[in-house]
Design an enzyme around this catalytic site. Structure first.
Site, PDB file in Angstrom:
ATOM      1  N   ARG A  27       0.434  -1.216   0.365  1.00 20.32           N
ATOM      2  CA  ARG A  27      -0.433  -0.065   0.086  1.00 20.32           C
ATOM      3  C   ARG A  27       1.097   1.198   0.056  1.00 20.32           C
ATOM      4  NH1 ARG A  27      -5.108   0.421   2.489  1.00 20.32           N
ATOM      5  NH2 ARG A  27      -4.279   2.298   3.833  1.00 20.32           N
ATOM      6  N   ARG A  30       0.668   3.060  -3.903  1.00 17.60           N
ATOM      7  CA  ARG A  30      -0.382   3.928  -4.191  1.00 17.60           C
ATOM      8  C   ARG A  30       0.241   5.674  -4.096  1.00 17.60           C
ATOM      9  NH1 ARG A  30      -1.339   3.355   1.090  1.00 17.60           N
ATOM     10  NH2 ARG A  30      -3.332   5.010   2.142  1.00 17.60           N
ATOM     11  N   CYS A  51       4.085  32.621  28.568  1.00 20.02           N
ATOM     12  CA  CYS A  51       4.694  31.392  28.628  1.00 20.02           C
ATOM     13  C   CYS A  51       4.058  30.953  30.008  1.00 20.02           C
ATOM     14  CB  CYS A  51       5.402  30.714  28.411  1.00 20.02           C
ATOM     15  SG  CYS A  51       5.449  29.621  28.181  1.00 20.02           S
ATOM     16  N   CYS A  54       8.180  30.136  31.154  1.00 23.40           N
ATOM     17  CA  CYS A  54       9.336  30.090  31.407  1.00 23.40           C
ATOM     18  C   CYS A  54       9.738  30.548  32.820  1.00 23.40           C
ATOM     19  CB  CYS A  54       9.218  31.515  30.252  1.00 23.40           C
ATOM     20  SG  CYS A  54       9.600  30.914  28.410  1.00 23.40           S
ATOM     21  N   ASN A  76       2.074  19.575  38.947  1.00 16.65           N
ATOM     22  CA  ASN A  76       0.782  19.950  37.911  1.00 16.65           C
ATOM     23  C   ASN A  76      -0.023  20.656  38.491  1.00 16.65           C
ATOM     24  OD1 ASN A  76      -0.325  20.195  35.771  1.00 16.65           O
ATOM     25  ND2 ASN A  76       0.426  18.526  34.567  1.00 16.65           N
ATOM     26  N   ASP A  77      -0.730  21.867  37.206  1.00 19.09           N
ATOM     27  CA  ASP A  77      -1.188  22.833  37.810  1.00 19.09           C
ATOM     28  C   ASP A  77      -2.488  22.100  37.788  1.00 19.09           C
ATOM     29  OD1 ASP A  77       0.565  24.315  39.404  1.00 19.09           O
ATOM     30  OD2 ASP A  77       0.302  25.351  37.379  1.00 19.09           O
ATOM     31  N   HIS A 113      12.721  29.245  25.410  1.00 21.39           N
ATOM     32  CA  HIS A 113      11.648  28.145  24.875  1.00 21.39           C
ATOM     33  C   HIS A 113      11.591  28.413  23.730  1.00 21.39           C
ATOM     34  CE1 HIS A 113       7.170  29.560  25.057  1.00 21.39           C
ATOM     35  NE2 HIS A 113       7.473  29.261  23.680  1.00 21.39           N
ATOM     36  N   ASN A 153       5.083  14.751  25.313  1.00 21.62           N
ATOM     37  CA  ASN A 153       3.934  15.068  23.957  1.00 21.62           C
ATOM     38  C   ASN A 153       4.475  16.217  23.786  1.00 21.62           C
ATOM     39  OD1 ASN A 153       2.160  12.782  24.310  1.00 21.62           O
ATOM     40  ND2 ASN A 153       1.199  14.354  25.652  1.00 21.62           N
ATOM     41  N   SER A 161      -0.288  21.339  24.842  1.00 26.48           N
ATOM     42  CA  SER A 161      -0.821  22.104  25.120  1.00 26.48           C
ATOM     43  C   SER A 161       0.337  23.746  25.150  1.00 26.48           C
ATOM     44  CB  SER A 161      -2.089  22.674  26.047  1.00 26.48           C
ATOM     45  OG  SER A 161      -1.250  22.585  26.598  1.00 26.48           O
ATOM     46  N   HIS A 164       6.603  25.607  24.626  1.00 26.87           N
ATOM     47  CA  HIS A 164       7.981  25.106  25.557  1.00 26.87           C
ATOM     48  C   HIS A 164       8.295  23.847  25.979  1.00 26.87           C
ATOM     49  CE1 HIS A 164      10.434  27.073  28.459  1.00 26.87           C
ATOM     50  NE2 HIS A 164      10.953  26.169  29.002  1.00 26.87           N
ATOM     51  N   HIS A 166       9.373  20.572  27.037  1.00 24.51           N
ATOM     52  CA  HIS A 166       8.910  20.525  28.496  1.00 24.51           C
ATOM     53  C   HIS A 166       7.974  18.727  28.201  1.00 24.51           C
ATOM     54  CE1 HIS A 166       4.868  21.193  27.306  1.00 24.51           C
ATOM     55  NE2 HIS A 166       3.960  20.559  28.562  1.00 24.51           N
ATOM     56  N   GLN A 168       6.404  15.581  30.972  1.00 20.21           N
ATOM     57  CA  GLN A 168       5.112  14.611  31.977  1.00 20.21           C
ATOM     58  C   GLN A 168       5.524  13.874  33.182  1.00 20.21           C
ATOM     59  OE1 GLN A 168       1.277  16.072  32.244  1.00 20.21           O
ATOM     60  NE2 GLN A 168       0.753  16.250  30.069  1.00 20.21           N
ATOM     61  N   HIS A 281       9.541   3.317  29.940  1.00 23.80           N
ATOM     62  CA  HIS A 281       8.869   2.254  30.710  1.00 23.80           C
ATOM     63  C   HIS A 281       9.535   0.711  31.371  1.00 23.80           C
ATOM     64  CE1 HIS A 281       4.680   1.714  27.565  1.00 23.80           C
ATOM     65  NE2 HIS A 281       4.484   1.716  28.849  1.00 23.80           N
ATOM     66  N   LYS A 311      -0.750  10.669  10.176  1.00 23.14           N
ATOM     67  CA  LYS A 311      -1.129   8.703  10.568  1.00 23.14           C
ATOM     68  C   LYS A 311      -2.228   9.096  11.822  1.00 23.14           C
ATOM     69  CE  LYS A 311      -1.960   4.391  10.757  1.00 23.14           C
ATOM     70  NZ  LYS A 311      -2.181   4.031   9.930  1.00 23.14           N
ATOM     71  N   GLU A 317      -8.073   0.462  11.766  1.00 17.15           N
ATOM     72  CA  GLU A 317      -7.789   0.290  13.056  1.00 17.15           C
ATOM     73  C   GLU A 317      -7.939   0.799  14.433  1.00 17.15           C
ATOM     74  OE1 GLU A 317      -3.617   2.013  10.907  1.00 17.15           O
ATOM     75  OE2 GLU A 317      -5.708   2.989  10.904  1.00 17.15           O
ATOM     76  N   GLN A 323      -2.421  -1.794  12.290  1.00 18.06           N
ATOM     77  CA  GLN A 323      -1.889  -1.742  10.965  1.00 18.06           C
ATOM     78  C   GLN A 323      -0.930  -0.138  10.093  1.00 18.06           C
ATOM     79  OE1 GLN A 323      -3.239   0.612   8.207  1.00 18.06           O
ATOM     80  NE2 GLN A 323      -2.089  -0.900   6.410  1.00 18.06           N
TER      81      GLN A 323
END
Length: 338
Positions: A27, A30, A51, A54, A76-77, A113, A153, A161, A164, A166, A168, A281, A311, A317, A323
Site C-alpha cells: 500500500r 499507492r 508562557c 518560562c 501539575n497545576d 522557550h 508530548n 498545549s 515550551h 517540557h 510530564q 516504560h 497518520k 485500526e 495497521q
C-alpha cells in the site's frame, strides 16, 4: 532482508504486549490523493512573557517560576490524578469502578522557550535524564505510588498545549494498561529463560542490523519489528536494567546521546520540528524485585508522508487492530541515513 516482509501483507507479533499489527507494504506504493498543507515554520523566541513555563513567569495558579537554568519540576497545576482522592469502589453487576490516586508533575527541559530536545546539547539532555532519575526515585518512595510514567508530548498535533520544551510525570497506585501487559509478558519470559526478553531481543537485532538506527556502547536505537507508528523507534539499554535509576554517569550521558541522535534525525526527516509522543516504560515501584523488567523508551510520531500529512488511527485500526504501510525496515533505513 526478508523480501516477503517487504512485498506482501502480513502480521507482526509484539513480544511485549502479546498483540499483533497488520503490515501492508504494497500500500505504500499507492499514489497520495489526500490532504496537503503548507508548512509554516514557526520561529519561537528564547523567552515568551506569556508562557507559563518560562523562567520568572507566573503560572495560572499564581505561583512564580524560579529563574531556573537547567530543568525545572513542579506539581501539575491541572493534575489528572489526585494524591488525596477519596477511596471508594463500585461493584454493581456489570458496573465496576475503583478510586485511583497519584501525583502528576511537569518537567521543563530548558529555560530556552525556542528549543526542543533535538536542539539541546547532549550535556543539557543529560541533566534532563538526571531529573527523570531523581523524580522516579522520589515518587517511587511515596506511599501508594506503584508506578511512575515519564512521557513527553511534542507538537500541537500530539495535544501539546504549550510549545515550551517540557514533559510530564504521572505516578499512580496501579499499573496502567500498557505497563500491565508488558509486566505480564516480561515476567512470563523471565520465568522460562532466567533472562529479560529485551536482552535477547537486542542481541538478535544487533546481529541482523536491519532495524538499527544508531548504537553506542550502552544503548541501541531501533525501529521495533512490531512498530505500529510509521517512524516509531525505541531506545534500549544493551544490558538488562530494571529502571533508569540503574544508570551510572557514563550510561546517562550515552542515553542522552541516543535521544539527541534520534530527535535530530526526526527533524531532518521532513525538515520540520518533528512531533511525537515519547515515554519510558520501566519497573513498577511496588517494592517487588521486578528482575524481569528491562526498561526502554519509545517514540510514537504521527507523520507518514510529509511534515503535514499525519497518520491517524481510524477505520480498521479503531475497530480491528493497528495497521501500517511502510515497513519497520524501510523506516529504520531512512532514519539511519539521516
Amino acid at each position: 532482508m526478508n523480501t516477503d516482509l517487504q512485498d506482501y501483507s502480513h502480521k507482526r507479533y509484539n513480544i511485549l504486549t502479546g498483540e499483533w499489527v497488520l503490515v501492508s507494504p504494497h500500500r505504500a506504493k499507492r499514489p497520495w490523493q489526500g490532504q496537503k498543507e503548507t508548512l509554516n515554520k514557526e520561529v519561537r523566541p528564547s523567552y515568551d512573557e506569556s508562557c507559563y513555563l518560562c523562567a520568572g513567569n507566573t503560572r495560572i495558579n499564581g505561583e512564580v517560576n524560579p529563574d531556573y537554568k537547567g530543568s525545572f519540576v513542579f506539581t501539575n497545576d491541572f493534575a489528572a490524578l489526585q494524591k488525596d482522592s477519596k477511596s471508594f469502589s463500585i461493584n454493581d453487576g456489570l458496573l465496576k469502578a475503583e478510586s485511583e490516586t497519584g501525583i502528576c508533575k511537569v518537567i521543563c527541559f530548558s529555560p530556552d522557550h525556542s528549543k526542543s530536545l533535538a536542539e539541546m546539547s547532549i550535556d543539557a539532555i543529560e541533566k534532563v535524564v538526571d531529573t527523570w532519575k531523581n523524580e522516579y526515585e522520589l515518587l517511587g518512595k511515596e506511599e501508594n505510588i506503584n508506578y511512575v510514567q515519564i512521557f513527553e508530548n511534542k507538537g500541537s498535533v500530539m495535544g501539546c498545549s504549550n510549545p515550551h520544551p517540557h514533559g510530564q510525570i504521572w505516578s499512580q497506585s496501579s499499573l496502567p494498561n500498557e505497563v500491565f501487559k508488558k509486566d505480564v509478558k516480561q515476567l512470563e519470559y523471565f520465568q522460562q529463560n532466567n533472562r529479560t526478553i529485551l536482552e535477547d531481543y537486542v542481541k538478535q537485532e544487533l546481529a541482523l542490523k536491519e532495524r538499527i538506527i544508531f548504537e553506542n556502547d550502552a544503548f541501541v536505537v531501533l525501529v521495533p519489528f512490531w512498530a505500529v507508528w510509521p517512524f516509531e523507534a525505541m531506545i534500549l539499554p544493551k544490558k538488562a536494567q530494571k529502571n533508569i535509576s540503574c544508570l551510572n554517569e557514563e550510561e546517562g550521558k550515552q542515553f542522552a546521546e541516543a535521544i539527541s541522535v534520534l530527535t535530530k534525525a526526526y527533524d531532518k526527516l521532513f525538515d520540520c520540528s518533528f512531533p511525537y509522543s515519547s515515554g519510558i516504560h520501566q519497573a513498577p515501584t511496588n517494592n517487588e524485585d521486578n528482575n524481569h523488567w528491562h526498561w526502554h523508551m519509545s517514540f510514537y510520531p504521527p507523520l507518514l508522508r510529509s511534515a503535514t500529512v499525519k497518520k491517524f488511527m481510524v477505520g480498521y485500526e479503531m475497530f480491528g487492530s493497528p495497521q501500517r504501510d511502510i515497513t519497520a525496515e524501510i523506516a529504520a533505513q531512512r532514519l539511519r541515513e539521516l
